[in-house]
Design an enzyme around this catalytic site. Structure first.
Site, short mmCIF file in Angstrom:
data_model
loop_
_atom_site.label_atom_id
_atom_site.label_comp_id
_atom_site.label_asym_id
_atom_site.label_seq_id
_atom_site.Cartn_x
_atom_site.Cartn_y
_atom_site.Cartn_z
CE LYS A 107 35.47 -15.47 30.52
NZ LYS A 107 34.40 -14.73 29.94
CE LYS A 123 36.26 -12.55 22.76
NZ LYS A 123 35.51 -11.57 23.48
CE LYS A 152 38.82 -5.06 28.29
NZ LYS A 152 37.53 -5.52 28.84
P1 ADP Z 1 36.98 -8.64 26.41
O1 ADP Z 1 36.17 -9.62 25.60
O2 ADP Z 1 38.17 -8.14 25.72
O3 ADP Z 1 37.24 -9.09 27.82
P2 ADP Z 1 34.62 -7.24 27.17
O4 ADP Z 1 34.11 -8.62 27.42
O5 ADP Z 1 34.52 -6.32 28.32
O6 ADP Z 1 36.07 -7.34 26.61
O7 ADP Z 1 33.87 -6.64 25.88
C1 ADP Z 1 33.28 -5.38 25.81
C2 ADP Z 1 32.65 -5.12 24.48
O8 ADP Z 1 33.61 -5.28 23.43
C3 ADP Z 1 31.49 -6.06 24.11
O9 ADP Z 1 30.50 -5.32 23.45
C4 ADP Z 1 32.12 -7.06 23.20
O10 ADP Z 1 31.20 -7.63 22.30
C5 ADP Z 1 33.12 -6.20 22.47
N1 ADP Z 1 34.25 -7.02 21.98
C6 ADP Z 1 35.22 -7.58 22.73
N2 ADP Z 1 36.09 -8.25 21.93
C7 ADP Z 1 35.63 -8.10 20.65
C8 ADP Z 1 36.09 -8.54 19.37
N3 ADP Z 1 37.21 -9.24 19.25
N4 ADP Z 1 35.38 -8.21 18.28
C9 ADP Z 1 34.23 -7.46 18.37
N5 ADP Z 1 33.76 -7.00 19.55
C10 ADP Z 1 34.44 -7.32 20.68
#
Ligand code: ADP
Ligand code: TRP
Length: 335
Positions: free
Chosen positions: A111, A194, A197
């Protein structure tokens, strides 16, 4: 019964990474465990300090949770900021979390790199707030994707440190959970990394058929295998990873074989992948649209979930305060 807790930030629509990495496991766990699932709106503020519409963000995730199959009869579904005991515990945990160890977490370093002008203290203590989310319900199991492994380590460290410091077994050590398998990482369609969002490479549960097809057909590939058994480039490996997640074994075997004998046409692979994603997500999309509009239903769900979450959180805070030796100076009427 073992206690399960997990949450997702309210920073946009849910994508396939959220669904296959986390949400699908929430749904499978509902029948067997005592489950708490929430929307991490406070965590969103670490990177989105000026949300255009805070409520719309929360409502989006709530509707997408329910449309995917979270059942308010089986799980407590709530919003993080509606449970003030979480922030109370967060303050106490901050006193036993050290700057050096927080600075070493990969998510913090990422970040800082991505957004050097917004290195706020909330970002540094993000894993402490996450530990509070988990420990406030004394949860044992936390279904999450692979990127959250290190945060779970911090939660265990703080649980252990608290128990040792105050000589009380208040918190269990929570474990990341994926039904006995390794945690997963859903890749993006842009060749590396990965799906996320904030990465702008997501296929969303809310996407329509045309958008999904367009995104998948645009996925990065390479010029194709030149001889049998050629190693796969990362971008093609990613397509296969997605295929393994959404398609059946016969489909995966078919394309693996055609890759290995060099007859593969990436266009066919993408077409099939798009079709299989649509099969999984379009019924969810239809339900999201219905549920998002149903204000009365959403209110009922969250009211019930918040009551359950606060009851559990208050019981934990009682134990926590006893362990720390905290008493309010102000005498209550019955003292
Ligand atoms: P983002 O990473 O998209 O901002 P969040 O941080 O709110 O979303 O993630 C919420 C959940 O989704 C967590 O349990 C995270 O490990 C899972 N997650 C997010 N992106 C992935 C991904 N590409 N593959 C597997 N799990 C994911
Ligand atoms: N940090 C998680 C993420 O970015 C979201 C989250 C916040 C969470 N609190 C949690 C996940 C508690 C599991 C348990 O994905």
């Amino acid at each position: 019964m073992e206690i399960v807790l997990s949450g997702i930030r309210s920073t946009g629509h849910l994508h396939l990474g959220n669904y296959y990495g986390a949400l699908r496991n929430y749904i499978k766990m509902q029948d067997k465990y005592n489950c708490y699932f929430f929307i991490a709106d406070l965590h969103s503020l670490t990177t989105h300090p000026h949300p255009d519409d805070f409520h719309a963000g929360v409502r989006t995730i709530l509707a997408e949770y329910l449309a995917s199959g979270l059942d308010p009869e089986k799980s407590a579904i709530f919003v993080q900021s509606d449970v003030p005991e979480i922030t109370e515990l967060y303050v106490l945990l901050n006193m036993i979390a050290y700057k050096g160890e927080l600075e070493r977490t990969t998510s913090f370093k990422d970040k800082v790199r991505q957004n050097p002008e917004n290195v706020n203290a909330g970002l540094l203590t993000y894993p402490v707030l996450m530990a509070a989310d988990i420990l406030i319900h004394r949860a044992n199991l936390v279904p999450v994707g692979k990127d959250q492994e290190q945060h779970l380590e911090v939660a265990r460290l703080l649980a252990r440190r608290f128990n040792t410091l105050y000589n009380a077994e208040v918190f269990p050590e929570p474990q990341a959970f994926n039904f006995g398998s390794d945690l997963i990482k859903v890749p993006g369609l842009d060749g590396s990394g990965k799906m996320g969002k904030s990465e702008g490479n997501g296929v969303y549960l809310f996407d329509d058929e045309k958008t999904i097809r367009k995104k998948v057909m645009k996925a990065v590939t390479d010029s194709g295998p030149t001889e049998p058994g050629s190693p796969m480039s990362e971008s093609v490996q990613n397509l296969f990873t997605l295929l393994k997640i959404v398609s059946d074994t016969a489909t995966v075997d078919h394309f693996t074989k055609s890759y290995n004998d060099c007859s593969i046409r990436y266009g066919d692979l993408k077409k099939q992948l798009a079709e299989d994603i649509c099969k999984q997500t379009l019924p969810i999309k239809a339900r999201i649209e219905e549920i998002y509009k149903d204000e009365a239903y959403l209110q009922t769900v969250v009211k019930r979930g918040t009551e359950m979450a606060r009851e559990s959180a208050q019981a934990t805070m009682k134990e926590v305060k006893k362990a720390v030796g905290f008493k309010s100076f102000l005498k209550s009427d019955d003292q």
